[in-house]
Design an enzyme around this catalytic site. Sequence first.
Site, mmCIF file in Angstrom:
data_model
loop_
_atom_site.group_PDB
_atom_site.id
_atom_site.type_symbol
_atom_site.label_atom_id
_atom_site.label_comp_id
_atom_site.label_asym_id
_atom_site.label_seq_id
_atom_site.Cartn_x
_atom_site.Cartn_y
_atom_site.Cartn_z
ATOM 1 C CG HIS A 1 -2.052 0.868 1.291
ATOM 2 N ND1 HIS A 1 -2.406 1.701 0.261
ATOM 3 C CD2 HIS A 1 -2.934 1.142 2.302
ATOM 4 C CE1 HIS A 1 -3.446 2.439 0.625
ATOM 5 N NE2 HIS A 1 -3.791 2.121 1.866
ATOM 6 C CG HIS B 1 -3.290 0.405 -8.420
ATOM 7 N ND1 HIS B 1 -4.619 0.286 -8.101
ATOM 8 C CD2 HIS B 1 -2.760 1.286 -7.528
ATOM 9 C CE1 HIS B 1 -4.887 1.068 -7.078
ATOM 10 N NE2 HIS B 1 -3.781 1.681 -6.703
ATOM 11 C CG ASP C 1 3.092 4.448 -4.278
ATOM 12 O OD1 ASP C 1 3.124 5.397 -3.501
ATOM 13 O OD2 ASP C 1 2.131 3.666 -4.345
HETATM 14 N N1 CMC Z 1 6.216 -6.947 -10.510
HETATM 15 C C1 CMC Z 1 6.152 -8.135 -11.154
HETATM 16 N N2 CMC Z 1 5.033 -8.869 -11.311
HETATM 17 C C2 CMC Z 1 3.903 -8.360 -10.786
HETATM 18 C C3 CMC Z 1 3.878 -7.115 -10.111
HETATM 19 C C4 CMC Z 1 5.081 -6.405 -9.984
HETATM 20 N N3 CMC Z 1 5.119 -5.227 -9.353
HETATM 21 N N4 CMC Z 1 2.616 -6.855 -9.692
HETATM 22 C C5 CMC Z 1 1.871 -7.901 -10.088
HETATM 23 N N5 CMC Z 1 2.647 -8.794 -10.762
HETATM 24 C C6 CMC Z 1 2.199 -10.033 -11.400
HETATM 25 C C7 CMC Z 1 1.903 -11.092 -10.333
HETATM 26 O O1 CMC Z 1 3.048 -11.895 -10.093
HETATM 27 C C8 CMC Z 1 0.776 -11.850 -10.980
HETATM 28 O O2 CMC Z 1 1.343 -12.725 -11.945
HETATM 29 P P1 CMC Z 1 0.616 -14.157 -12.249
HETATM 30 O O3 CMC Z 1 -0.712 -13.815 -12.821
HETATM 31 O O4 CMC Z 1 1.553 -14.800 -13.219
HETATM 32 O O5 CMC Z 1 0.532 -14.856 -10.927
HETATM 33 C C9 CMC Z 1 -0.002 -10.784 -11.762
HETATM 34 O O6 CMC Z 1 0.945 -9.759 -12.027
HETATM 35 C C10 CMC Z 1 -1.184 -10.205 -10.976
HETATM 36 O O7 CMC Z 1 -0.717 -9.833 -9.694
HETATM 37 P P2 CMC Z 1 -1.636 -9.793 -8.395
HETATM 38 O O8 CMC Z 1 -0.769 -9.849 -7.181
HETATM 39 O O9 CMC Z 1 -2.729 -10.801 -8.520
HETATM 40 O O10 CMC Z 1 -2.286 -8.383 -8.522
HETATM 41 P P3 CMC Z 1 -2.928 -7.588 -7.347
HETATM 42 O O11 CMC Z 1 -3.959 -6.742 -7.965
HETATM 43 O O12 CMC Z 1 -3.363 -8.455 -6.223
HETATM 44 O O13 CMC Z 1 -1.679 -6.745 -6.803
HETATM 45 C C11 CMC Z 1 -0.253 -4.990 -6.208
HETATM 46 C C12 CMC Z 1 -1.564 -5.379 -6.892
HETATM 47 C C13 CMC Z 1 -0.159 -3.464 -6.152
HETATM 48 C C14 CMC Z 1 -0.226 -5.515 -4.752
HETATM 49 C C15 CMC Z 1 0.928 -5.581 -6.992
HETATM 50 O O14 CMC Z 1 0.896 -5.137 -8.337
HETATM 51 C C16 CMC Z 1 2.271 -5.258 -6.365
HETATM 52 O O15 CMC Z 1 2.698 -5.974 -5.453
HETATM 53 N N6 CMC Z 1 2.961 -4.173 -6.832
HETATM 54 C C17 CMC Z 1 4.202 -3.734 -6.260
HETATM 55 C C18 CMC Z 1 3.927 -2.931 -5.013
HETATM 56 C C19 CMC Z 1 3.370 -1.551 -5.324
HETATM 57 O O16 CMC Z 1 3.895 -0.829 -6.165
HETATM 58 N N7 CMC Z 1 2.314 -1.185 -4.585
HETATM 59 C C20 CMC Z 1 1.711 0.139 -4.683
HETATM 60 C C21 CMC Z 1 0.359 0.108 -5.241
HETATM 61 S S1 CMC Z 1 -0.214 1.763 -5.612
HETATM 62 C C22 CMC Z 1 -0.366 2.527 -4.092
HETATM 63 C C23 CMC Z 1 -1.743 2.539 -3.541
HETATM 64 O O17 CMC Z 1 -2.689 2.958 -4.248
HETATM 65 O O18 CMC Z 1 -1.859 2.174 -2.363
#
Ligand code: CMC
Length: 434
Positions: free
Chosen positions: A265, A306, A364
Amino acid sequence: MADSKQAILTLGEQTIPLTVQSGTLGADVIDVSPLVKAGLLTYDPGFMSTAACESAITFINGDKGILLYRGYPIEQLATGSDFLEVCYLLLNGELPDAAQYAEFRDAVVHHTLVHEQIRHFFNGFRRDAHPMAIMVGVVGALSAFYHDKLDIKDPEQREISALRLIAKMPTIAAMCYKYSVGQPFMPPQNHMSYAENFLHMMFATPCEKTQPDPVLVRALDRIFTLHADHEQNASTSTVRMAGSTGANPFACIASGIAALWGPAHGGANEAVLNMLHNIGDVSRIPEYIARAKDPNDNFRLMGFGHRVYKNYDPRAKVMRETCHEVLERVGVHDDPFFNIALELERIALEDPYFIDKKLYPNIDFYSGITLSAIGIPSNMFTVIFALARTVGWVTHWNEMIGNPYRLNRPRQLYVGATQREFVARDKRENVNVN
Ligand code: CMC
Protein backbone atom coordinates in the site's frame (compact mmCIF):
# COMPACT_ATOMS: atom_id res chain seq x y z
CA MET A 1 -30.90 5.49 -5.86
CA ALA A 2 -32.85 3.09 -8.13
CA ASP A 3 -33.61 -0.36 -6.69
CA SER A 4 -35.38 -1.80 -9.69
CA LYS A 5 -33.28 -4.88 -10.50
CA GLN A 6 -33.28 -8.18 -8.69
CA ALA A 7 -30.91 -11.16 -8.56
CA ILE A 8 -32.09 -14.62 -7.57
CA LEU A 9 -29.79 -16.94 -5.67
CA THR A 10 -30.77 -20.60 -6.06
CA LEU A 11 -29.25 -23.08 -3.64
CA GLY A 12 -30.78 -26.56 -3.85
CA GLU A 13 -34.48 -26.09 -3.18
CA GLN A 14 -33.97 -22.64 -1.74
CA THR A 15 -34.56 -19.49 -3.80
CA ILE A 16 -33.45 -16.19 -2.31
CA PRO A 17 -34.31 -12.91 -4.07
CA LEU A 18 -31.63 -10.25 -3.68
CA THR A 19 -31.98 -6.57 -4.49
CA VAL A 20 -29.55 -5.11 -7.02
CA GLN A 21 -28.65 -1.49 -6.36
CA SER A 22 -27.25 0.93 -8.92
CA GLY A 23 -25.07 3.84 -7.88
CA THR A 24 -24.61 7.00 -9.93
CA LEU A 25 -21.51 5.43 -11.57
CA GLY A 26 -19.81 2.05 -11.48
CA ALA A 27 -20.79 -1.57 -11.14
CA ASP A 28 -24.21 -2.58 -9.85
CA VAL A 29 -24.17 -4.03 -6.35
CA ILE A 30 -26.04 -7.11 -5.16
CA ASP A 31 -27.31 -6.55 -1.64
CA VAL A 32 -26.40 -9.82 0.06
CA SER A 33 -27.36 -8.69 3.56
CA PRO A 34 -30.51 -10.91 3.68
CA LEU A 35 -28.34 -14.05 3.27
CA VAL A 36 -27.41 -14.23 6.94
CA LYS A 37 -31.06 -14.84 7.82
CA ALA A 38 -30.98 -17.83 5.46
CA GLY A 39 -27.89 -19.16 7.30
CA LEU A 40 -25.51 -18.22 4.47
CA LEU A 41 -22.47 -15.98 4.21
CA THR A 42 -20.59 -14.63 1.19
CA TYR A 43 -16.88 -15.40 0.76
CA ASP A 44 -14.58 -12.86 -0.89
CA PRO A 45 -10.97 -12.92 0.38
CA GLY A 46 -9.26 -9.61 -0.36
CA PHE A 47 -12.73 -8.05 -0.84
CA MET A 48 -12.24 -8.04 -4.62
CA SER A 49 -16.01 -8.31 -5.22
CA THR A 50 -17.24 -6.54 -2.13
CA ALA A 51 -18.72 -3.04 -1.82
CA ALA A 52 -18.36 -2.49 1.91
CA CYS A 53 -20.33 0.75 2.12
CA GLU A 54 -22.21 3.45 0.25
CA SER A 55 -20.07 6.53 -0.43
CA ALA A 56 -20.37 9.79 -2.38
CA ILE A 57 -16.74 10.90 -2.11
CA THR A 58 -14.46 9.27 -4.68
CA PHE A 59 -15.09 7.20 -7.78
CA ILE A 60 -12.56 4.96 -9.54
CA ASN A 61 -12.95 3.10 -12.81
CA GLY A 62 -9.81 0.98 -12.90
CA ASP A 63 -10.30 -0.31 -16.45
CA LYS A 64 -10.75 3.14 -17.91
CA GLY A 65 -8.16 4.82 -15.66
CA ILE A 66 -10.69 7.25 -14.15
CA LEU A 67 -10.40 8.81 -10.70
CA LEU A 68 -12.95 11.44 -9.61
CA TYR A 69 -13.03 13.37 -6.33
CA ARG A 70 -16.65 14.46 -5.79
CA GLY A 71 -17.13 14.10 -9.55
CA TYR A 72 -14.08 16.11 -10.64
CA PRO A 73 -11.35 14.31 -12.65
CA ILE A 74 -8.09 14.04 -10.75
CA GLU A 75 -6.10 15.41 -13.69
CA GLN A 76 -8.12 18.66 -13.62
CA LEU A 77 -7.80 19.05 -9.86
CA ALA A 78 -4.06 18.28 -9.87
CA THR A 79 -3.33 20.86 -12.55
CA GLY A 80 -5.98 23.53 -11.85
CA SER A 81 -6.59 23.44 -8.10
CA ASP A 82 -4.47 23.22 -4.97
CA PHE A 83 -4.39 20.83 -2.04
CA LEU A 84 -6.33 22.97 0.44
CA GLU A 85 -9.10 23.55 -2.10
CA VAL A 86 -9.18 19.79 -2.71
CA CYS A 87 -9.46 19.26 1.07
CA TYR A 88 -12.45 21.60 1.14
CA LEU A 89 -13.99 19.78 -1.81
CA LEU A 90 -13.55 16.35 -0.26
CA LEU A 91 -14.87 17.43 3.13
CA ASN A 92 -17.80 19.52 1.89
CA GLY A 93 -18.72 17.97 -1.45
CA GLU A 94 -18.44 21.22 -3.46
CA LEU A 95 -15.62 23.52 -4.54
CA PRO A 96 -15.37 26.66 -2.38
CA ASP A 97 -15.93 30.21 -3.63
CA ALA A 98 -13.22 32.77 -2.80
CA ALA A 99 -14.68 33.66 0.61
CA GLN A 100 -15.22 30.04 1.60
CA TYR A 101 -11.67 29.20 0.53
CA ALA A 102 -10.21 32.07 2.57
CA GLU A 103 -12.25 31.07 5.62
CA PHE A 104 -11.21 27.41 5.27
CA ARG A 105 -7.54 28.31 4.87
CA ASP A 106 -7.76 30.53 7.92
CA ALA A 107 -9.35 27.74 9.96
CA VAL A 108 -6.62 25.27 8.93
CA VAL A 109 -3.69 27.57 9.64
CA HIS A 110 -5.05 28.33 13.11
CA HIS A 111 -4.69 24.68 14.03
CA THR A 112 -1.16 24.05 12.73
CA LEU A 113 0.60 24.16 16.11
CA VAL A 114 0.69 21.05 18.25
CA HIS A 115 0.28 21.09 22.01
CA GLU A 116 3.64 21.64 23.73
CA GLN A 117 3.26 18.29 25.54
CA ILE A 118 3.37 16.55 22.13
CA ARG A 119 7.03 17.56 21.81
CA HIS A 120 7.84 15.31 24.78
CA PHE A 121 6.48 12.24 23.03
CA PHE A 122 9.30 12.45 20.54
CA ASN A 123 11.94 12.03 23.25
CA GLY A 124 10.53 8.59 24.00
CA PHE A 125 11.56 7.35 20.55
CA ARG A 126 15.01 6.30 19.40
CA ARG A 127 16.50 8.80 16.96
CA ASP A 128 16.70 6.04 14.34
CA ALA A 129 13.05 4.99 14.75
CA HIS A 130 11.16 4.76 11.48
CA PRO A 131 9.16 8.02 11.10
CA MET A 132 6.01 5.98 10.38
CA ALA A 133 6.36 4.31 13.78
CA ILE A 134 6.60 7.75 15.40
CA MET A 135 3.68 9.02 13.31
CA VAL A 136 1.36 6.18 14.39
CA GLY A 137 2.24 6.85 18.03
CA VAL A 138 2.02 10.63 17.97
CA VAL A 139 -1.21 10.84 15.95
CA GLY A 140 -2.78 8.20 18.21
CA ALA A 141 -1.64 10.30 21.16
CA LEU A 142 -3.66 13.28 19.87
CA SER A 143 -6.72 11.38 21.17
CA ALA A 144 -5.40 12.01 24.66
CA PHE A 145 -5.54 15.77 23.99
CA TYR A 146 -8.97 16.03 22.41
CA HIS A 147 -10.88 13.00 23.67
CA ASP A 148 -13.02 14.67 26.32
CA LYS A 149 -14.05 17.57 24.14
CA LEU A 150 -15.21 15.39 21.29
CA ASP A 151 -18.78 14.32 20.77
CA ILE A 152 -18.61 12.43 17.47
CA LYS A 153 -22.37 12.77 17.00
CA ASP A 154 -21.97 16.55 16.71
CA PRO A 155 -21.11 17.54 13.09
CA GLU A 156 -19.37 20.75 14.24
CA GLN A 157 -17.07 18.87 16.59
CA ARG A 158 -16.32 16.37 13.84
CA GLU A 159 -15.41 19.26 11.55
CA ILE A 160 -13.02 20.68 14.14
CA SER A 161 -11.33 17.27 14.42
CA ALA A 162 -10.97 17.17 10.63
CA LEU A 163 -9.40 20.64 10.58
CA ARG A 164 -7.07 19.77 13.44
CA LEU A 165 -5.89 16.64 11.68
CA ILE A 166 -5.33 18.32 8.29
CA ALA A 167 -3.53 21.23 9.97
CA LYS A 168 -1.32 19.25 12.35
CA MET A 169 -0.19 16.41 10.10
CA PRO A 170 2.50 18.48 8.28
CA THR A 171 3.75 19.79 11.63
CA ILE A 172 3.99 16.28 13.10
CA ALA A 173 5.49 14.83 9.90
CA ALA A 174 8.22 17.50 9.81
CA MET A 175 8.87 16.96 13.55
CA CYS A 176 9.46 13.24 12.81
CA TYR A 177 12.14 14.25 10.30
CA LYS A 178 13.76 16.91 12.48
CA TYR A 179 13.90 14.49 15.39
CA SER A 180 15.63 11.86 13.26
CA VAL A 181 18.35 14.29 12.12
CA GLY A 182 18.75 15.88 15.54
CA GLN A 183 17.69 19.38 14.50
CA PRO A 184 15.28 21.65 16.42
CA PHE A 185 11.62 21.54 15.46
CA MET A 186 10.64 24.46 13.24
CA PRO A 187 7.30 26.13 14.03
CA PRO A 188 4.77 26.39 11.19
CA GLN A 189 4.62 29.62 9.17
CA ASN A 190 0.97 30.43 8.65
CA HIS A 191 1.54 32.94 5.86
CA MET A 192 3.00 30.20 3.67
CA SER A 193 0.99 27.81 1.51
CA TYR A 194 0.37 24.32 2.89
CA ALA A 195 3.13 22.67 0.82
CA GLU A 196 5.56 25.59 1.20
CA ASN A 197 5.14 25.53 4.97
CA PHE A 198 5.85 21.81 5.02
CA LEU A 199 9.10 22.28 3.07
CA HIS A 200 9.98 25.13 5.43
CA MET A 201 9.41 22.96 8.55
CA MET A 202 11.46 20.17 6.96
CA PHE A 203 14.46 22.11 5.70
CA ALA A 204 14.77 25.46 7.52
CA THR A 205 16.76 25.75 10.74
CA PRO A 206 16.76 28.54 13.34
CA CYS A 207 20.09 29.65 11.85
CA GLU A 208 19.06 29.56 8.24
CA LYS A 209 15.81 30.50 6.55
CA THR A 210 14.87 28.72 3.36
CA GLN A 211 12.82 30.00 0.48
CA PRO A 212 11.32 26.85 -1.00
CA ASP A 213 11.60 26.70 -4.80
CA PRO A 214 8.10 27.29 -6.33
CA VAL A 215 8.55 24.35 -8.74
CA LEU A 216 9.21 22.01 -5.83
CA VAL A 217 6.35 23.54 -3.80
CA ARG A 218 3.99 22.96 -6.72
CA ALA A 219 5.25 19.38 -7.15
CA LEU A 220 4.68 18.63 -3.48
CA ASP A 221 1.23 20.21 -3.54
CA ARG A 222 0.43 17.97 -6.51
CA ILE A 223 1.67 14.90 -4.64
CA PHE A 224 -0.67 15.85 -1.77
CA THR A 225 -3.61 16.32 -4.15
CA LEU A 226 -2.98 13.05 -5.99
CA HIS A 227 -2.83 11.11 -2.72
CA ALA A 228 -5.74 12.86 -0.97
CA ASP A 229 -8.25 10.08 -1.39
CA HIS A 230 -8.65 6.76 -3.13
CA GLU A 231 -12.02 5.25 -2.34
CA GLN A 232 -12.17 2.19 -0.04
CA ASN A 233 -8.47 1.22 -0.05
CA ALA A 234 -6.92 -0.79 2.79
CA SER A 235 -6.12 2.17 5.07
CA THR A 236 -9.44 3.96 4.47
CA SER A 237 -11.33 0.73 5.14
CA THR A 238 -9.28 0.38 8.33
CA VAL A 239 -10.30 3.89 9.41
CA ARG A 240 -13.96 3.09 8.68
CA MET A 241 -13.69 -0.22 10.54
CA ALA A 242 -12.16 1.45 13.60
CA GLY A 243 -14.61 4.36 13.33
CA SER A 244 -17.59 1.98 13.24
CA THR A 245 -16.82 1.07 16.87
CA GLY A 246 -17.31 4.72 17.86
CA ALA A 247 -13.57 5.21 18.48
CA ASN A 248 -12.01 8.67 18.72
CA PRO A 249 -11.12 10.05 15.23
CA PHE A 250 -7.43 10.54 16.10
CA ALA A 251 -7.21 6.87 17.11
CA CYS A 252 -9.01 5.93 13.88
CA ILE A 253 -6.55 7.93 11.77
CA ALA A 254 -3.64 6.29 13.65
CA SER A 255 -5.06 2.91 12.62
CA GLY A 256 -5.16 4.14 9.01
CA ILE A 257 -1.52 5.21 9.25
CA ALA A 258 -0.59 1.73 10.51
CA ALA A 259 -2.42 0.09 7.60
CA LEU A 260 -0.83 2.46 5.10
CA TRP A 261 2.68 1.51 6.14
CA GLY A 262 2.84 -1.86 4.36
CA PRO A 263 4.78 -2.11 1.06
CA ALA A 264 1.70 -3.33 -0.84
CA HIS A 265 0.00 0.00 0.00
CA GLY A 266 1.64 3.28 1.06
CA GLY A 267 5.02 1.76 1.79
CA ALA A 268 5.56 1.18 -1.93
CA ASN A 269 7.11 4.61 -2.61
CA GLU A 270 9.85 3.93 -0.07
CA ALA A 271 10.22 0.39 -1.43
CA VAL A 272 10.75 1.88 -4.92
CA LEU A 273 13.73 3.86 -3.69
CA ASN A 274 15.17 0.89 -1.81
CA MET A 275 14.80 -1.22 -4.95
CA LEU A 276 16.54 1.40 -7.11
CA HIS A 277 19.41 1.53 -4.61
CA ASN A 278 19.64 -2.28 -4.65
CA ILE A 279 19.75 -2.32 -8.45
CA GLY A 280 22.63 0.13 -8.14
CA ASP A 281 23.54 0.34 -11.82
CA VAL A 282 21.70 0.50 -15.14
CA SER A 283 23.56 -2.64 -16.29
CA ARG A 284 21.79 -4.69 -13.59
CA ILE A 285 18.23 -3.76 -14.67
CA PRO A 286 17.79 -6.83 -16.94
CA GLU A 287 18.64 -9.08 -13.98
CA TYR A 288 15.87 -7.45 -11.89
CA ILE A 289 13.38 -7.56 -14.77
CA ALA A 290 14.13 -11.30 -15.15
CA ARG A 291 13.55 -11.82 -11.43
CA ALA A 292 10.23 -9.97 -11.59
CA LYS A 293 9.11 -12.31 -14.40
CA ASP A 294 10.33 -15.52 -12.78
CA PRO A 295 7.28 -17.35 -11.32
CA ASN A 296 9.59 -19.07 -8.79
CA ASP A 297 10.93 -15.78 -7.46
CA ASN A 298 8.60 -13.72 -5.28
CA PHE A 299 10.45 -10.49 -6.13
CA ARG A 300 8.20 -7.77 -7.57
CA LEU A 301 9.15 -4.54 -9.24
CA MET A 302 8.09 -1.98 -6.66
CA GLY A 303 6.03 0.86 -8.08
CA PHE A 304 4.49 -1.30 -10.80
CA GLY A 305 0.97 -2.69 -10.90
CA HIS A 306 -2.19 -1.77 -9.05
CA ARG A 307 -5.08 -3.67 -7.56
CA VAL A 308 -7.69 -1.47 -9.21
CA TYR A 309 -6.01 0.26 -12.19
CA LYS A 310 -5.52 -2.47 -14.73
CA ASN A 311 -5.10 -0.06 -17.65
CA TYR A 312 -3.21 2.94 -16.35
CA ASP A 313 -3.17 4.94 -13.16
CA PRO A 314 -4.41 8.49 -13.97
CA ARG A 315 -2.45 9.82 -10.99
CA ALA A 316 0.74 8.30 -12.38
CA LYS A 317 0.20 10.14 -15.66
CA VAL A 318 0.15 13.54 -13.91
CA MET A 319 2.90 12.50 -11.50
CA ARG A 320 5.16 11.42 -14.37
CA GLU A 321 5.02 14.94 -15.84
CA THR A 322 5.71 16.51 -12.45
CA CYS A 323 8.54 14.05 -11.82
CA HIS A 324 10.28 15.00 -15.07
CA GLU A 325 9.76 18.73 -14.30
CA VAL A 326 11.39 18.31 -10.89
CA LEU A 327 14.29 16.23 -12.24
CA GLU A 328 14.89 18.98 -14.80
CA ARG A 329 14.64 21.71 -12.17
CA VAL A 330 17.07 20.19 -9.71
CA GLY A 331 19.39 19.18 -12.55
CA VAL A 332 19.70 15.49 -11.79
CA HIS A 333 18.93 14.19 -15.27
CA ASP A 334 22.49 12.87 -15.54
CA ASP A 335 22.58 11.47 -12.03
CA PRO A 336 23.25 7.68 -12.22
CA PHE A 337 20.57 6.97 -9.61
CA PHE A 338 17.80 8.77 -11.50
CA ASN A 339 19.02 7.19 -14.75
CA ILE A 340 18.30 3.76 -13.26
CA ALA A 341 14.73 4.89 -12.55
CA LEU A 342 14.18 6.28 -16.04
CA GLU A 343 15.73 3.26 -17.74
CA LEU A 344 13.62 0.89 -15.63
CA GLU A 345 10.50 2.84 -16.60
CA ARG A 346 11.47 2.64 -20.30
CA ILE A 347 12.20 -1.11 -20.28
CA ALA A 348 9.12 -2.06 -18.25
CA LEU A 349 6.83 0.00 -20.50
CA GLU A 350 8.15 -1.89 -23.54
CA ASP A 351 8.40 -5.39 -22.07
CA PRO A 352 5.59 -7.78 -23.19
CA TYR A 353 5.39 -9.36 -19.68
CA PHE A 354 4.45 -6.03 -18.13
CA ILE A 355 2.27 -4.99 -21.07
CA ASP A 356 0.34 -8.31 -21.11
CA LYS A 357 -0.23 -8.26 -17.36
CA LYS A 358 -1.15 -4.57 -17.54
CA LEU A 359 1.56 -3.66 -15.05
CA TYR A 360 2.24 0.04 -15.49
CA PRO A 361 4.32 2.32 -13.29
CA ASN A 362 1.97 3.47 -10.53
CA ILE A 363 1.92 6.78 -8.67
CA ASP A 364 4.40 5.52 -6.10
CA PHE A 365 7.04 4.94 -8.74
CA TYR A 366 7.01 8.60 -9.79
CA SER A 367 6.25 10.12 -6.38
CA GLY A 368 9.18 8.23 -4.82
CA ILE A 369 11.59 9.55 -7.44
CA THR A 370 10.15 13.08 -7.20
CA LEU A 371 10.36 13.22 -3.42
CA SER A 372 13.91 11.95 -3.57
CA ALA A 373 14.84 14.66 -6.09
CA ILE A 374 13.27 17.26 -3.76
CA GLY A 375 15.70 16.04 -1.09
CA ILE A 376 13.27 14.17 1.13
CA PRO A 377 14.73 10.95 2.60
CA SER A 378 12.97 7.76 1.54
CA ASN A 379 11.84 6.80 5.06
CA MET A 380 9.67 9.98 5.01
CA PHE A 381 7.80 9.04 1.81
CA THR A 382 5.03 7.05 3.46
CA VAL A 383 4.71 9.75 6.12
CA ILE A 384 4.02 12.24 3.32
CA PHE A 385 1.46 9.86 1.85
CA ALA A 386 -0.20 9.66 5.30
CA LEU A 387 -0.18 13.44 5.61
CA ALA A 388 -1.96 13.77 2.26
CA ARG A 389 -4.38 10.87 2.80
CA THR A 390 -5.51 12.22 6.17
CA VAL A 391 -8.16 14.38 4.50
CA GLY A 392 -9.51 11.30 2.69
CA TRP A 393 -9.55 9.23 5.87
CA VAL A 394 -11.29 11.88 7.90
CA THR A 395 -13.80 12.59 5.11
CA HIS A 396 -14.75 8.89 4.98
CA TRP A 397 -14.95 8.73 8.76
CA ASN A 398 -17.18 11.80 8.80
CA GLU A 399 -19.40 10.44 6.01
CA MET A 400 -19.86 7.20 7.91
CA ILE A 401 -20.57 8.76 11.31
CA GLY A 402 -22.90 11.35 9.76
CA ASN A 403 -25.11 8.64 8.20
CA PRO A 404 -26.78 5.52 9.51
CA TYR A 405 -24.07 2.86 9.90
CA ARG A 406 -23.47 -0.40 11.68
CA LEU A 407 -20.49 -1.82 13.52
CA ASN A 408 -18.23 -3.37 10.85
CA ARG A 409 -17.96 -7.02 11.77
CA PRO A 410 -17.03 -9.46 8.97
CA ARG A 411 -17.57 -13.19 9.37
CA GLN A 412 -15.45 -16.11 8.19
CA LEU A 413 -15.34 -19.51 6.55
CA TYR A 414 -14.20 -21.54 9.54
CA VAL A 415 -11.78 -24.37 8.68
CA GLY A 416 -10.44 -25.22 12.16
CA ALA A 417 -11.08 -28.17 14.48
CA THR A 418 -14.66 -29.15 15.09
CA GLN A 419 -15.94 -29.12 18.68
CA ARG A 420 -13.99 -31.46 21.00
CA GLU A 421 -13.64 -32.15 24.70
CA PHE A 422 -10.95 -30.45 26.77
CA VAL A 423 -8.39 -32.91 28.27
CA ALA A 424 -6.40 -31.96 31.40
CA ARG A 425 -2.66 -31.45 30.79
CA ASP A 426 -1.56 -34.54 32.79
CA LYS A 427 -3.93 -36.73 30.79
CA ARG A 428 -2.90 -35.55 27.34
CA GLU A 429 -0.82 -38.55 26.33
CA ASN A 430 -1.64 -39.67 22.82
CA VAL A 431 -3.75 -36.57 22.35
CA ASN A 432 -2.77 -34.24 19.55
CA VAL A 433 -2.52 -30.93 21.36
CA ASN A 434 -2.68 -29.00 18.12
N1 CMC B 1 6.22 -6.95 -10.51
C1 CMC B 1 6.15 -8.13 -11.15
N2 CMC B 1 5.03 -8.87 -11.31
C2 CMC B 1 3.90 -8.36 -10.79
C3 CMC B 1 3.88 -7.12 -10.11
C4 CMC B 1 5.08 -6.40 -9.98
N3 CMC B 1 5.12 -5.23 -9.35
N4 CMC B 1 2.62 -6.85 -9.69
C5 CMC B 1 1.87 -7.90 -10.09
N5 CMC B 1 2.65 -8.79 -10.76
C6 CMC B 1 2.20 -10.03 -11.40
C7 CMC B 1 1.90 -11.09 -10.33
O1 CMC B 1 3.05 -11.90 -10.09
C8 CMC B 1 0.78 -11.85 -10.98
O2 CMC B 1 1.34 -12.72 -11.95
P1 CMC B 1 0.62 -14.16 -12.25
O3 CMC B 1 -0.71 -13.81 -12.82
O4 CMC B 1 1.55 -14.80 -13.22
O5 CMC B 1 0.53 -14.86 -10.93
C9 CMC B 1 0.00 -10.78 -11.76
O6 CMC B 1 0.94 -9.76 -12.03
C10 CMC B 1 -1.18 -10.21 -10.98
O7 CMC B 1 -0.72 -9.83 -9.69
P2 CMC B 1 -1.64 -9.79 -8.40
O8 CMC B 1 -0.77 -9.85 -7.18
O9 CMC B 1 -2.73 -10.80 -8.52
O10 CMC B 1 -2.29 -8.38 -8.52
P3 CMC B 1 -2.93 -7.59 -7.35
O11 CMC B 1 -3.96 -6.74 -7.97
O12 CMC B 1 -3.36 -8.46 -6.22
O13 CMC B 1 -1.68 -6.74 -6.80
C11 CMC B 1 -0.25 -4.99 -6.21
C12 CMC B 1 -1.56 -5.38 -6.89
C13 CMC B 1 -0.16 -3.46 -6.15
C14 CMC B 1 -0.23 -5.52 -4.75
C15 CMC B 1 0.93 -5.58 -6.99
O14 CMC B 1 0.90 -5.14 -8.34
C16 CMC B 1 2.27 -5.26 -6.37
O15 CMC B 1 2.70 -5.97 -5.45
N6 CMC B 1 2.96 -4.17 -6.83
C17 CMC B 1 4.20 -3.73 -6.26
C18 CMC B 1 3.93 -2.93 -5.01
C19 CMC B 1 3.37 -1.55 -5.32
O16 CMC B 1 3.90 -0.83 -6.17
N7 CMC B 1 2.31 -1.19 -4.59
C20 CMC B 1 1.71 0.14 -4.68
C21 CMC B 1 0.36 0.11 -5.24
S1 CMC B 1 -0.21 1.76 -5.61
C22 CMC B 1 -0.37 2.53 -4.09
C23 CMC B 1 -1.74 2.54 -3.54
O17 CMC B 1 -2.69 2.96 -4.25
O18 CMC B 1 -1.86 2.17 -2.36
